[in-house]
Design a protein around this motif. Structure first.
Motif, PDB file in Angstrom:
ATOM      1  N   ARG A 396      22.651   8.901 -23.343  1.00 46.20           N
ATOM      2  CA  ARG A 396      21.468   9.646 -22.898  1.00 46.20           C
ATOM      3  C   ARG A 396      20.609   8.778 -21.986  1.00 46.20           C
ATOM      4  N   GLU A 397      20.461   7.509 -22.377  1.00 48.01           N
ATOM      5  CA  GLU A 397      19.751   6.564 -21.526  1.00 48.01           C
ATOM      6  C   GLU A 397      20.765   5.845 -20.654  1.00 48.01           C
ATOM      7  N   ARG A 398      20.644   5.974 -19.358  1.00 45.26           N
ATOM      8  CA  ARG A 398      21.617   5.373 -18.439  1.00 45.26           C
ATOM      9  C   ARG A 398      21.230   3.929 -18.146  1.00 45.26           C
ATOM     10  N   THR A 399      21.189   3.121 -19.198  1.00 45.60           N
ATOM     11  CA  THR A 399      20.837   1.714 -19.053  1.00 45.60           C
ATOM     12  C   THR A 399      22.062   0.862 -19.381  1.00 45.60           C
ATOM     13  N   VAL A 400      22.037  -0.376 -18.910  1.00 45.53           N
ATOM     14  CA  VAL A 400      23.139  -1.285 -19.199  1.00 45.53           C
ATOM     15  C   VAL A 400      23.293  -1.460 -20.703  1.00 45.53           C
ATOM     16  N   GLU A 401      22.176  -1.566 -21.401  1.00 49.07           N
ATOM     17  CA  GLU A 401      22.241  -1.771 -22.853  1.00 49.07           C
ATOM     18  C   GLU A 401      22.894  -0.585 -23.551  1.00 49.07           C
ATOM     19  N   ALA A 402      22.574   0.628 -23.107  1.00 51.23           N
ATOM     20  CA  ALA A 402      23.159   1.816 -23.722  1.00 51.23           C
ATOM     21  C   ALA A 402      24.650   1.912 -23.425  1.00 51.23           C
ATOM     22  N   VAL A 403      25.036   1.584 -22.192  1.00 53.55           N
ATOM     23  CA  VAL A 403      26.455   1.606 -21.840  1.00 53.55           C
ATOM     24  C   VAL A 403      27.206   0.524 -22.604  1.00 53.55           C
ATOM     25  N   GLU A 404      26.594  -0.648 -22.761  1.00 51.00           N
ATOM     26  CA  GLU A 404      27.215  -1.715 -23.550  1.00 51.00           C
ATOM     27  C   GLU A 404      27.478  -1.250 -24.979  1.00 51.00           C
ATOM     28  N   ALA A 405      26.504  -0.555 -25.565  1.00 53.08           N
ATOM     29  CA  ALA A 405      26.672  -0.065 -26.934  1.00 53.08           C
ATOM     30  C   ALA A 405      27.809   0.955 -27.009  1.00 53.08           C
ATOM     31  N   ALA A 406      27.904   1.827 -26.000  1.00 47.63           N
ATOM     32  CA  ALA A 406      28.977   2.825 -25.983  1.00 47.63           C
ATOM     33  C   ALA A 406      30.337   2.149 -25.857  1.00 47.63           C
ATOM     34  N   LEU A 407      30.439   1.158 -24.995  1.00 48.82           N
ATOM     35  CA  LEU A 407      31.703   0.449 -24.827  1.00 48.82           C
ATOM     36  C   LEU A 407      32.116  -0.243 -26.125  1.00 48.82           C
ATOM     37  N   ALA A 408      31.162  -0.859 -26.805  1.00 48.77           N
ATOM     38  CA  ALA A 408      31.463  -1.522 -28.075  1.00 48.77           C
ATOM     39  C   ALA A 408      31.948  -0.514 -29.104  1.00 48.77           C
ATOM     40  N   GLU A 409      31.351   0.667 -29.110  1.00 46.36           N
ATOM     41  CA  GLU A 409      31.756   1.703 -30.060  1.00 46.36           C
ATOM     42  C   GLU A 409      33.195   2.141 -29.810  1.00 46.36           C
ATOM     43  N   PHE A 410      33.623   2.116 -28.548  1.00 39.66           N
ATOM     44  CA  PHE A 410      34.980   2.518 -28.202  1.00 39.66           C
ATOM     45  C   PHE A 410      35.975   1.373 -28.333  1.00 39.66           C
ATOM     46  N   GLY A 411      35.534   0.209 -28.823  1.00 41.35           N
ATOM     47  CA  GLY A 411      36.448  -0.885 -29.110  1.00 41.35           C
ATOM     48  C   GLY A 411      36.617  -1.909 -28.010  1.00 41.35           C
ATOM     49  N   ALA A 412      35.800  -1.853 -26.960  1.00 40.96           N
ATOM     50  CA  ALA A 412      35.896  -2.853 -25.895  1.00 40.96           C
ATOM     51  C   ALA A 412      35.477  -4.215 -26.422  1.00 40.96           C
ATOM     52  N   ARG A 413      36.131  -5.268 -25.928  1.00 37.40           N
ATOM     53  CA  ARG A 413      35.785  -6.621 -26.327  1.00 37.40           C
ATOM     54  C   ARG A 413      34.558  -7.103 -25.561  1.00 37.40           C
TER      55      ARG A 413
END
Length: 451
Positions: A396-413
Motif C-alpha cells: 500500500r505504501e510504495r516505499t523502499v521499506e515496504a517493498v523490502e518487507a514484501a520481498l522478505a515475506e516472499f523468501g528473498a534473501r
C-alpha cells in the motif's frame, strides 16, 4: 600456490599426459583458450564399493577423522526406477580419500551423516541430490553448491563437467550420467566415473570461493547456501496428474477424469514394479486416451501408445481406468486447474489490470539491466515469481521499506532485497503514476545505482 594449482601439479593425478593445466580463474568466466586435459583415473584408483555394515563403519570412522569439507554426490536411476532414491553415494575428504557407498546394501547412512553434520558439504546442484540423501539419513547443516556458485560468478555453462573444465582445466568423462544406477554389480567404468565426480569438487569449491570473493559476491553465495541447507523438505505436490505432459490439450472435465484415472493406475503399477512410470505407460498414451474416450478395448488398441505389443491384461487394465472415469457422476469430475495463490499468468495482465502490467514491464526491465551488470542470471538475482507478486499486489505504501518487507515475506534473501528493492520501488511507484515506459527507464537507472 592455490589448492587448485596444487591439484593441477599433483604428480599422482593421472591424465593422458602432456603439460598440466593451470586454473583458469584469472580469465573471464567461460573464456577457455587451450584444450582441457582428460581426467581418466581417481588419484588413489577406484575404491571398493561399500555394501556391508562393517565396511560402512570403517568408512564412517575414516571420514570422521578426515579434515576440511567433504565432497558429496549421489547417483539415481531416473527414467528406470520408481522414485528418486539414491543408488550410489560418493564422498571425498582430505585424509579419508574417496568412498563409494551402495545404499541398497547400506540403506541407513545416518551414522555417517551424524559424524559429518557440522562439516561443510560440497555438492553440485545441491537441490537435486539433497532429497535422496535425506531419505538415507544424510542432511547437511552447511553446504557449498558449486553449480549455484558458478551461476552467481557469471559462468555461462554450470554443469559439473563445464565448471571443472573452465575453472581447473580438466575434462571429466560424462558418458554414464544417464545410466541405470540400480544395476548390480555396477560396472567398473561407471564406478570410475562416479569417483571422478567428487575427485575435484573440493578444488572447484576453493577456486570458486576466491572468484566470488574477488567479485564481491561471496556473502551473497553464503546466504544462498544457507537458504538451501535450512529449507524444509518440499510438500507433496497437489494433483500431480495435472502435470502430465500434453495436459494443455485436455479441455473437458470428463477427459481430465480419464487422465487422473490412468495416471493414478500407472503410478500404482510403477510403484509395485519399481520402474519408472514412463516405462509402464507414456504420457502421450494417457493424453490420447483422454481425448478419444474409447468405449472398448478394441478402440483403445487403435490409439498411439496402446499398440499390439501390449498384452490383453494390460489393455483391459487401462480400459477399466477409462471406464471408471466415463462412469463418474458430474459432481465427482475434476475441476479445471485453478491457481491456489499468486497472480494470474502475465499474458493476461494487460486485460485484467493494465497498471499492474505496466509495473511488471518496468520491473522486468530494471531487473534485467541489473542482472546483466552483475553478470548473473535474472532468476538468481530475484525469482520471476517474486517480481510478479510484488507487481500484481504492491505494498500500500510504495516505499523502499515496504517493498523490502514484501520481498522478505516472499523468501528473498537479504542480499537480493538490498539489490532489487530500490528498483522495484521505482517500478511500482512510477509505473502507476506515469506509465510503463518512463518507469522502465527510471527503474533501470535505479538498478545501476543499486549495484
Amino acid at each position: 600456490m592455490t589448492d587448485a594449482q596444487e591439484t593441477a601439479a599433483e604428480p599422482a593425478l593421472r591424465t593422458t599426459g602432456g603439460p598440466r593445466r593451470q586454473p583458469l580463474m584469472s580469465q573471464p568466466p567461460g573464456d577457455v583458450e587451450s584444450a582441457p586435459i582428460p581426467l581418466l583415473e581417481p588419484r588413489e584408483g577406484i575404491p571398493p564399493v561399500v555394501a556391508t555394515e562393517a565396511d560402512l563403519a570403517a568408512v564412517t570412522a575414516a571420514f570422521a577423522a578426515g579434515t576440511g569439507p567433504v565432497a558429496v554426490d549421489a547417483e539415481r536411476a531416473s527414467g528406470y526406477r520408481y522414485g528418486q532414491r539414491a543408488y550410489l553415494v560418493q564422498l571425498r575428504r582430505e585424509g579419508a580419500g574417496t568412498a563409494l557407498i551402495d545404499p541398497v546394501g547400506c540403506p541407513d547412512l545416518s551414522g555417517l551423516g551424524e559424524v559429518l553434520a557440522e562439516t561443510e558439504w560440497i555438492l553440485h546442484a545441491a537441490t537435486q541430490d539433497l532429497p535422496c540423501l535425506r531419505e538415507i539419513g544424510m542432511t547437511p547443516t552447511r553446504l557449498f553448491d558449486t553449480e549455484l556458485a558458478g551461476r552467481l560468478a557469471g559462468f555461462p555453462r554450470v554443469g559439473l563437467g563445464a565448471m571443472v573444465e573452465n575453472v581447473l582445466g580438466y575434462a571429466l568423462e560424462k558418458g554414464h550420467s544417464a545410466v541405470d544406477w540400480s544395476t548390480r554389480p555396477l560396472p567398473e567404468p561407471w564406478l570410475r566415473y562416479a569417483a571422478l565426480d567428487v575427485e575435484l569438487l573440493v578444488d572447484l569449491r576453493d577456486a570458486l570461493e576466491k572468484e566470488l570473493d574477488r567479485q564481491g559476491k561471496l556473502e551473497w553465495a553464503h546466504q544462498e547456501f544457507e537458504a538451501i541447507a535450512s529449507a524444509p523438505p518440499p510438500a507433496p505436490r497437489k494433483d500431480p496428474w495435472r502435470r502430465t505432459s500434453g495436459m494443455h490439450k485436455v479441455r473437458r472435465r470428463r477427459q481430465m477424469a480419464v487422465v487422473r484415472e490412468l495416471w493414478t493406475t500407472r503410478d500404482r503399477v510403477a510403484q509395485r514394479r519399481d520402474v519408472s512410470p514412463g516405462k509402464v505407460l507414456s504420457d502421450t498414451a494417457i493424453i490420447e486416451a483422454s481425448l478419444a474416450l474409447p468405449a472398448t478395448v478394441h478402440a483403445l488398441t487403435a490409439l498411439p501408445g496402446f499398440g499390439h505389443r501390449m498384452g490383453r491384461r494390460q489393455l483391459e487394465q487401462w480400459q477399466a481406468a477409462v471406464d471408471r472415469a466415463r462412469a463418474l457422476p458430474d459432481a465427482e469430475l475434476p475441476q479445471p486447474g485453478q491457481q491456489v495463490a499468486g497472480p494470474p499468468p502475465p499474458r493476461s495482465w494487460a486485460d485484467k489490470d493494465p497498471e499492474a502490467a505496466a509495473r511488471l514491464s518496468a520491473a522486468r526491465a530494471a531487473v534485467s539491466a541489473l542482472a546483466e551488470r552483475l553478470n548473473m542470471p535474472q532468476e538468481n538475482l530475484i525469482t520471476p515469481d517474486t517480481v510478479r507478486r510484488v507487481c500484481w499486489e504492491p505494498p500500500r505504501e510504495r516505499t523502499v521499506e515496504a517493498v523490502e518487507a514484501a520481498l522478505a515475506e516472499f523468501g528473498a534473501r537479504a542480499w537480493q532485497i538490498e539489490q532489487v528493492a530500490p528498483l522495484l520501488t521505482t517500478a511500482v511507484g512510477r509505473a502507476t503514476a506515469g506509465g510503463g515506459g518512463a518507469a522502465a527507464g527510471d527503474a533501470g537507472a535505479g538498478g545501476a545505482a543499486a549495484g
